[in-house]
Every structure is written in structure tokens, then in C-alpha cells.
Design an enzyme around this catalytic site. Structure first.
Site, short mmCIF file in Angstrom:
data_model
loop_
_atom_site.label_atom_id
_atom_site.label_comp_id
_atom_site.label_asym_id
_atom_site.label_seq_id
_atom_site.Cartn_x
_atom_site.Cartn_y
_atom_site.Cartn_z
N LYS A 85 -10.62 -3.92 -3.96
CA LYS A 85 -11.28 -2.64 -4.26
C LYS A 85 -10.27 -1.63 -4.79
O LYS A 85 -10.59 -0.81 -5.63
CB LYS A 85 -11.91 -2.06 -2.98
CG LYS A 85 -13.01 -2.91 -2.40
CD LYS A 85 -13.33 -2.48 -0.97
CE LYS A 85 -13.51 -3.69 -0.07
NZ LYS A 85 -13.86 -3.41 1.30
N LYS A 104 0.82 -1.22 0.00
CA LYS A 104 0.00 0.00 0.00
C LYS A 104 0.85 1.26 0.00
O LYS A 104 0.42 2.30 -0.49
CB LYS A 104 -0.94 0.01 1.21
CG LYS A 104 -2.10 -0.96 1.08
CD LYS A 104 -3.21 -0.60 2.03
CE LYS A 104 -4.43 -1.48 1.81
NZ LYS A 104 -5.50 -1.24 2.77
N LYS A 138 -4.79 -10.11 -6.89
CA LYS A 138 -5.89 -10.41 -5.97
C LYS A 138 -7.08 -9.49 -6.27
O LYS A 138 -6.87 -8.30 -6.55
CB LYS A 138 -5.39 -10.16 -4.55
CG LYS A 138 -6.29 -10.62 -3.45
CD LYS A 138 -5.81 -10.11 -2.11
CE LYS A 138 -6.11 -8.63 -1.99
NZ LYS A 138 -6.03 -8.08 -0.63
P1 TYM Z 1 -10.22 -6.03 4.07
O1 TYM Z 1 -11.25 -5.00 4.38
O2 TYM Z 1 -9.21 -5.71 3.05
O3 TYM Z 1 -10.90 -7.37 3.65
C1 TYM Z 1 -11.89 -8.01 4.46
C2 TYM Z 1 -11.70 -9.52 4.40
O4 TYM Z 1 -11.83 -10.00 3.06
C3 TYM Z 1 -10.69 -10.80 2.73
N1 TYM Z 1 -10.38 -10.62 1.30
C4 TYM Z 1 -10.19 -11.63 0.43
N2 TYM Z 1 -10.20 -12.97 0.59
C5 TYM Z 1 -9.98 -13.73 -0.51
N3 TYM Z 1 -9.73 -13.23 -1.74
C6 TYM Z 1 -9.69 -11.89 -1.94
N4 TYM Z 1 -9.47 -11.40 -3.15
C7 TYM Z 1 -9.92 -11.02 -0.83
N5 TYM Z 1 -9.95 -9.66 -0.67
C8 TYM Z 1 -10.23 -9.44 0.64
C9 TYM Z 1 -9.56 -10.25 3.61
O5 TYM Z 1 -8.54 -11.21 3.79
C10 TYM Z 1 -10.30 -9.94 4.89
O6 TYM Z 1 -10.41 -11.09 5.71
N6 TYM Z 1 -6.96 -5.52 7.88
C11 TYM Z 1 -8.23 -6.12 7.48
C12 TYM Z 1 -9.40 -5.67 8.33
C13 TYM Z 1 -9.24 -5.88 9.80
C14 TYM Z 1 -9.32 -7.13 10.48
C15 TYM Z 1 -9.17 -6.81 11.87
C16 TYM Z 1 -9.47 -8.47 10.06
C17 TYM Z 1 -9.05 -4.90 10.73
N7 TYM Z 1 -9.02 -5.47 11.97
C18 TYM Z 1 -9.16 -7.81 12.83
C19 TYM Z 1 -9.46 -9.47 11.04
C20 TYM Z 1 -9.31 -9.13 12.40
C21 TYM Z 1 -8.54 -5.71 6.05
O7 TYM Z 1 -8.03 -4.73 5.55
O8 TYM Z 1 -9.50 -6.48 5.44
#
Ligand code: TYM
Length: 347
Positions: free
Chosen positions: A216, A133, A213
Site C-alpha cells: 500500500k 519504513k 513488493k
Molecule cells: P501488513 O498489514 O503489512 O500485511 C498483512 C499481511 O499481508 C502480508 N503481505 C504480503 N504477502 C505477500 N506478498 C505481499 N506483497 C504482501 N504484502 C503484505 C504480510 O506479510 C502480512 O502477513 N506487522 C504486520 C501486522 C501485524 C501482525 C501481528 C502479523 C501486527 N501484529 C501479529 C502477524 C501477527 C503488518 O504490518 O502486516
């Protein structure tokens, strides 16, 4: 009296590593940076729904994580509510879990500061999400760098032990384990070491560029949003990148991604048939794509229908009540952490 107006006498403070709840605790979070896409849904949300019956679940819309890169404040407000609509429509039933917005539970950010003192600078530098990022950006915020510490606080404040996530988040959960371990060693046992729960959908790739991947941040062309019009979804599926035809055992990334999506949503019978045709070298990719489109619509239609039945007043109420319930637990853990590090109440 502590900062939250609650009286906690140190002698009554019982510090326990696992939560006192009879069920194991689950936590996951999602950033409100746009509508939910297929990667989020298959990688995390479906797993999170499946865990509702067996575990005590906390699910957070992590708006404080979303401000670590440039954002529009009005859009963030809107996206936060829209994300709640999406999650509830997907089956995150607020009667069976605590659904809340991270910023409404300020204990997360206070614990994050405490944890930043036991998080290693070197570990944070190794986080691939930070590197990805931050790359090619003119301005990289400190918040983007310390982001995984806030994530650790999201998890540890509920003493959660199981974390449903996609594969890209596993490194952050491993870091959370190290942070919990270092805190426990230095100040006394307080936090369990959480484990990531990753399913087969660990990484859904973009249909337009299957080497990357689905995300968004790549732009609308690369994601399929759950609430997208059917005609748009059809267009994206039809134009999915494949190859020149079945060429042997090893599938190209685009074809492997289409098969994975079908596997995650279709009947085993359909998958077997398509696999057999692929192996024989007779599979037409147009047929594979139409099969995917059909299973996709069968999966997404009920979600869109449920979403249309939700009203904003009720969703806001769900989030307010969720934050209250989350705060009860979060305040207790924070008080325990403060006491252990020596900043307990001045009585
Ligand atoms: P975020 O918002 O990017 O994504 C949310 C969840 O979706 C999963 N994900 C995917 N899984 C498979 N293939 C993909 N292409 C794909 N894109 C997204 C992500 O792995 C995630 O599980 N840092 C985290 C948010 C967060 C969090 C937490 C997660 C903040 N605090 C505590 C778990 C526990 C994030 O940016 O997810």
C-alpha cells in the site's frame, strides 16, 4: 482486584505455557492502512481462512500499529471498519474465529510494555521493516522502532503457536520467539515460541515494478485492491511489466510474478499449458495477462458479492463481540505475566 476490576487471587493463578484450549492457537494481524490488496490476500488471508477449521483462530485489525507512521485519524477509523468488511468477505468467518480490533483489547499494549523489558535494543535495530519504513523520513517515531514488540504482544497474549504471514513478517515472528524465550528463561515458562506459516505466495510483487513488493505504501499504481473496479484491474494487468519475450529457463521478475499469481489462483491444467508455451518460446504475454485477468476476476467477484451483502451495524457488532472474547483470554495471560514479573495484585 486488578486494574480491570477482576479479582485474581495469586494462589489460584495457574501459569501454563500452552493455552488450555484443546486446539492449537493461531493469530495474525493486518494493518488498516487502506483496502486489502492481492499481496495481503494471497500472502496471508487465504492461509488464515484455511486454518479456521482446524485451529482456534484470533485475527486482529491492528490499528495501534498503523499509528506508528503519520496518519489521518478519520481515515484510520474508516479503514478499520472497511478492513473488517474485506476480511469477512474473504472468508474470515466470525463464527469460526475471534475477529477484533487491537485497540479494543488494551491488554496488548500493557503486555507490550512488559515485553519491551526483555526485547533487545540491538535486535530491534536489525529489523528490516524498521530500516525500510524509517529511511528517508524526517521524523521517525519511537513507536515505529518498538512496533515489533507490540506485534510480539499481539501473538503471545493468546499463547499462539502458528502465525500465518507473508515473508516480510517472518523476521518479526523470529524476534517474537526470542522475546518469548528470554521472558520464559528469566521469569518462568509462560509463552510458547510461535512459528510463522508462510505459503508459496510469500512475496507478491508489484505489477508496475516487479522488483518491489506489492504494498500500500508504494501507491495505488502498485497494488490491486480486492474491491477495485474491473476496468481498473484490467488496465493494471494489461500494463504489467514483462520483458521482450520468453528467453530461456530463467523468467524475468515481472513474468515470474504473473506466473506465480496464476499458479495461486488457476487450475493446474491452465498453468501447465502456459508453462509449456513459455518453455517452447511461443507464449504471447498478452495471452498470459488475459489468463491472469480471468482467474483474478473469478476469484474476486464472489468476494465483492459477499462484501456487498454485509451491513455496517452487523460488522461493528462482530468487532465488539470479538473484542470481548479476545479480552477474556488476554486478561488471563496478562495476569499470569504480571504475577511472574512481580507486579501482581496488591492483596
Ligand atoms: P501488513 O498489514 O503489512 O500485511 C498483512 C499481511 O499481508 C502480508 N503481505 C504480503 N504477502 C505477500 N506478498 C505481499 N506483497 C504482501 N504484502 C503484505 C504480510 O506479510 C502480512 O502477513 N506487522 C504486520 C501486522 C501485524 C501482525 C501481528 C502479523 C501486527 N501484529 C501479529 C502477524 C501477527 C503488518 O504490518 O502486516
Amino acid at each position: 482486584m486488578n486494574v480491570f476490576g477482576r479479582s485474581i487471587s495469586p494462589s489460584k493463578l495457574i501459569v501454563s505455557k500452552s493455552s488450555s484450549h484443546p486446539k492449537e492457537t493461531v493469530l495474525s494481524g493486518i494493518q488498516p492502512t487502506g483496502t486489502l490488496h492481492l499481496g495481503n490476500y494471497l500472502g496471508m488471508v487465504k492461509n488464515a481462512v484455511a486454518m479456521l477449521e482446524k485451529y482456534r483462530c484470533f485475527y486482529a485489525i491492528v490499528d495501534y500499529h498503523a499509528i506508528t507512521v503519520e496518519h489521518d485519524p478519520e481515515e484510520l477509523k474508516r479503514n478499520t471498519i472497511e478492513m473488517a468488511f474485506d476480511l469477512i468477505a474473504c472468508g474470515i468467518d466470525p463464527k469460526k474465529c475471534v475477529l477484533f480490533v487491537q485497540s479494543q483489547v488494551p491488554e496488548h499494549t500493557e503486555l507490550s510494555w512488559i515485553l519491551s523489558t526483555v526485547a533487545s535494543y540491538g535486535d530491534l535495530q536489525r529489523m528490516t521493516q524498521f530500516k525500510d519504513k524509517g529511511e528517508h523520513q524526517e521524523f521517525v517515531s519511537c513507536g515505529l522502532f518498538t512496533y515489533p514488540v507490540l506485534q510480539a504482544a499481539d501473538i503471545l497474549i493468546y499463547k499462539a503457536s502458528k502465525i500465518p504471514v507473508g515473508e516480510d513478517q517472518v523476521q518479526h515472528i523470529e524476534l517474537t520467539r526470542r522475546i518469548a524465550r528470554r521472558f520464559n528463561q528469566r521469569f518462568g515458562e509462560l509463552f510458547p515460541e510461535p512459528e510463522p506459516i508462510v505459503n508459496e505466495a510469500l512475496r507478491i510483487m508489484s505489477l508496475a515494478d516487479p522488483e518491489r513488493k506489492m504494498s500500500k505504501s508504494l501507491g495505488a499504481k502498485h497494488t490491486i485492491s480486492l474491491t477495485e473496479p474491473e476496468s481498473e484491474i484490467l488496465k493494471k494487468v494489461k500494463s504489467a511489466v514483462t520483458d521482450t519475450g520468453p528467453q530461456g529457463k530463467e523468467k524475468s521478475p515481472g513474468v515470474a510474478n504473473l506466473f506465480l499469481l496464476i499458479k495461486l489462483m488457476a487450475s493446474p491444467k491452465l498453468l501447465k499449458e502456459l508453462e509449456a508455451e513459455y518453455t517452447n518460446g511461443t507464449l504471447q504475454y498478452a495471452k498470459l495477462k488475459m489468463a491472469l485477468f480471468e482467474v483474478l476476476m473469478a476469484e474476486l467477484k464472489p468476494i465483492c458479492e459477499r462484501r456487498a451483502q454485509l451491513d455496517e451495524t452487523s460488522v461493528r457488532k462482530i468487532l465488539r463481540e470479538g473484542a470481548e472474547r479476545a479480552r477474556e483470554v488476554a486478561q488471563k495471560t496478562l495476569a499470569e505475566a504480571r504475577e511472574l514479573i512481580g507486579v501482581g495484585p496488591l492483596v
